[in-house]
Design a protein around this motif. Structure first.
Motif, mmCIF file in Angstrom:
data_model
loop_
_atom_site.group_PDB
_atom_site.id
_atom_site.type_symbol
_atom_site.label_atom_id
_atom_site.label_comp_id
_atom_site.label_asym_id
_atom_site.label_seq_id
_atom_site.Cartn_x
_atom_site.Cartn_y
_atom_site.Cartn_z
ATOM 1 N N MET A 64 0.844 -1.206 0.000
ATOM 2 C CA MET A 64 0.000 0.000 0.000
ATOM 3 C C MET A 64 0.880 1.258 0.000
ATOM 4 S SD MET A 64 -2.873 -1.375 2.683
ATOM 5 C CE MET A 64 -4.103 -0.157 2.380
ATOM 6 N N TYR A 65 1.924 1.247 0.851
ATOM 7 C CA TYR A 65 2.820 2.409 0.895
ATOM 8 C C TYR A 65 3.593 2.537 -0.421
ATOM 9 C CZ TYR A 65 1.541 2.504 5.762
ATOM 10 O OH TYR A 65 0.800 2.566 6.921
ATOM 11 N N ARG A 66 3.921 1.397 -1.009
ATOM 12 C CA ARG A 66 4.641 1.434 -2.294
ATOM 13 C C ARG A 66 3.734 1.991 -3.400
ATOM 14 N NH1 ARG A 66 9.310 -1.969 -3.049
ATOM 15 N NH2 ARG A 66 10.032 -2.769 -1.037
ATOM 16 N N ALA A 67 2.458 1.572 -3.399
ATOM 17 C CA ALA A 67 1.528 2.044 -4.438
ATOM 18 C C ALA A 67 1.297 3.558 -4.294
ATOM 19 C CB ALA A 67 0.203 1.281 -4.346
ATOM 20 N N ILE A 68 1.189 4.021 -3.056
ATOM 21 C CA ILE A 68 1.009 5.468 -2.827
ATOM 22 C C ILE A 68 2.254 6.210 -3.350
ATOM 23 C CG2 ILE A 68 0.770 7.258 -1.042
ATOM 24 C CD1 ILE A 68 -0.774 5.060 0.628
ATOM 25 N N THR A 69 3.425 5.640 -3.086
ATOM 26 C CA THR A 69 4.677 6.251 -3.564
ATOM 27 C C THR A 69 4.672 6.335 -5.091
ATOM 28 O OG1 THR A 69 5.819 5.339 -1.657
ATOM 29 C CG2 THR A 69 7.207 6.019 -3.499
ATOM 30 N N LEU A 70 4.226 5.262 -5.730
ATOM 31 C CA LEU A 70 4.158 5.251 -7.191
ATOM 32 C C LEU A 70 3.247 6.380 -7.688
ATOM 33 C CD1 LEU A 70 4.696 3.774 -9.942
ATOM 34 C CD2 LEU A 70 2.638 2.424 -9.476
ATOM 35 N N TYR A 71 2.096 6.529 -7.032
ATOM 36 C CA TYR A 71 1.156 7.582 -7.439
ATOM 37 C C TYR A 71 1.812 8.967 -7.286
ATOM 38 C CZ TYR A 71 -2.999 10.472 -7.788
ATOM 39 O OH TYR A 71 -3.905 11.429 -8.186
ATOM 40 N N PHE A 72 2.475 9.163 -6.157
ATOM 41 C CA PHE A 72 3.101 10.464 -5.882
ATOM 42 C C PHE A 72 4.193 10.774 -6.919
ATOM 43 C CE2 PHE A 72 2.120 11.732 -1.239
ATOM 44 C CZ PHE A 72 0.802 11.328 -1.392
ATOM 45 N N GLU A 114 -7.553 10.872 -4.291
ATOM 46 C CA GLU A 114 -7.586 10.347 -5.670
ATOM 47 C C GLU A 114 -7.132 8.890 -5.745
ATOM 48 O OE1 GLU A 114 -8.563 12.278 -8.222
ATOM 49 O OE2 GLU A 114 -8.909 13.898 -6.789
ATOM 50 N N ILE A 115 -6.723 8.339 -4.607
ATOM 51 C CA ILE A 115 -6.147 6.983 -4.657
ATOM 52 C C ILE A 115 -7.105 5.929 -4.100
ATOM 53 C CG2 ILE A 115 -4.191 5.536 -3.917
ATOM 54 C CD1 ILE A 115 -2.529 8.066 -3.652
ATOM 55 N N VAL A 116 -7.403 4.925 -4.937
ATOM 56 C CA VAL A 116 -8.216 3.795 -4.475
ATOM 57 C C VAL A 116 -7.333 2.546 -4.563
ATOM 58 C CG1 VAL A 116 -10.255 2.370 -4.912
ATOM 59 C CG2 VAL A 116 -10.364 4.844 -5.303
ATOM 60 N N LEU A 117 -7.156 1.896 -3.427
ATOM 61 C CA LEU A 117 -6.325 0.690 -3.390
ATOM 62 C C LEU A 117 -7.193 -0.539 -3.139
ATOM 63 C CD1 LEU A 117 -3.402 2.002 -1.133
ATOM 64 C CD2 LEU A 117 -3.457 1.872 -3.624
ATOM 65 N N PHE A 130 -3.999 -3.365 -6.607
ATOM 66 C CA PHE A 130 -4.463 -2.548 -7.716
ATOM 67 C C PHE A 130 -4.597 -1.113 -7.219
ATOM 68 C CE2 PHE A 130 -5.977 -5.351 -11.242
ATOM 69 C CZ PHE A 130 -5.539 -6.566 -10.708
ATOM 70 N N MET A 131 -4.106 -0.180 -8.044
ATOM 71 C CA MET A 131 -4.263 1.229 -7.700
ATOM 72 C C MET A 131 -5.121 1.875 -8.783
ATOM 73 S SD MET A 131 -1.384 4.150 -7.225
ATOM 74 C CE MET A 131 -0.986 4.180 -8.954
#
Ligand code: DC
Length: 237
Positions: free
Chosen positions: A37-45, A64-67, A81-82
């Motif tokens: 989850m933290y990695r996916a948020i990092t990817l989004y950022f 804006e982020i749905v995980l 999935f992000m």
């Protein structure tokens, strides 16, 4: 049969997800990789050039982020999935690993992730791995395991994993990244990585995957016997 919550915390690359996935398979439990989850948020950022030093931007971006975790029959495991995109593999890149600890130290981001993690565990029958699962996410988890292994062994394991995908990666880079992440993860102000008082230490430096799984299954068995209701217990004898 009564279901329990299993929290697995520990240092980077000490085999938490390997053990968690195997346990989930054995027990028929849900496995959740909180680090994803933290990695996916990092990817989004990174993709959206979010300035994470600006609280307003962080809060706006989080909206804006749905995980979601969706089970993949082929890998027999949940994949993250992000916003509808499978990001399970892209988030393992060293580019993400270089920024994730900094982003995971932000209070608003932890609140966002922890609320979702707690929701996933509400019905029990879950195994979650991360850094603050036994201390913050599920402080009442029936079984808490704190994993560790010698630094050199952890570097070697992570290097092998990354090298398979990218032969340009160097062992020094991997070592520096692990040391940096462990330092930030265990020194941050909000929910730092630490062993919960009631967690059992599992040092797998000299253990095979099979041996560590057997050990963990014994702990699960003991917890199930302790936490089973009297009726469950009578039914089984
Ligand atoms: O488990 P991992 O290496 O995929 O986790 C990536 C990063 O996310 C890790 O360096 C710290 C952070 N993390 C965290 O702060 N809290 C968690 N529960 C899980 C991961």
């Amino acid at each position: 049969m009564k279901k329990i919550v299993i929290a697995i915390d520990g240092w980077s690359s000490c085999g938490k997800s390997t053990l968690a996935k195997q346990l989930a398979k054995e027990l028929g439990y849900l496995y959740v990789d909180s680090g994803a989850m933290y990695r996916a948020i990092t990817l989004y950022f990174l993709r959206n050039h979010v300035d994470w030093t600006d609280k307003k931007e962080v809060k706006k971006a989080l909206k804006e982020i749905v995980l979601e975790f969706i089970y993949n029959d082929n890998t027999q495991s949940g994949e993250i999935f992000m916003n509808g995109e499978n990001v399970e593999y892209v988030i393992r890149d060293l580019v993400i690993a270089e920024k994730v600890s900094e982003i995971a130290a932000i209070k608003e981001i932890r609140e966002f992730a922890v609320a979702q993690q707690q929701k996933l565990g509400a019905k029990k029958g879950i195994i979650m791995d991360g850094r603050d699962i036994g201390t913050v996410v599920f402080p009442k988890a029936e079984l808490k395991i704190f994993m560790t292994a010698d630094n050199a062994v952890r570097v070697e394991r992570r290097f092998k994993e990354l090298y398979e995908k990218n032969p340009n990666v160097s062992i020094e880079e991997v070592k520096d990244n692990l040391e940096m992440r462990d330092y930030i993860d265990s020194h941050r102000e909000v929910s730092p990585l630490k062993k919960a008082k009631d967690a059992i230490i599992l040092d797998n430096t000299h253990l095979t995957e099979k041996e560590q799984l057997q050990q963990a299954l014994e702990w699960v068995k003991a917890r199930l016997l302790n936490t089973r209701s009297a009726t469950d217990f009578l039914r089984s004898v």
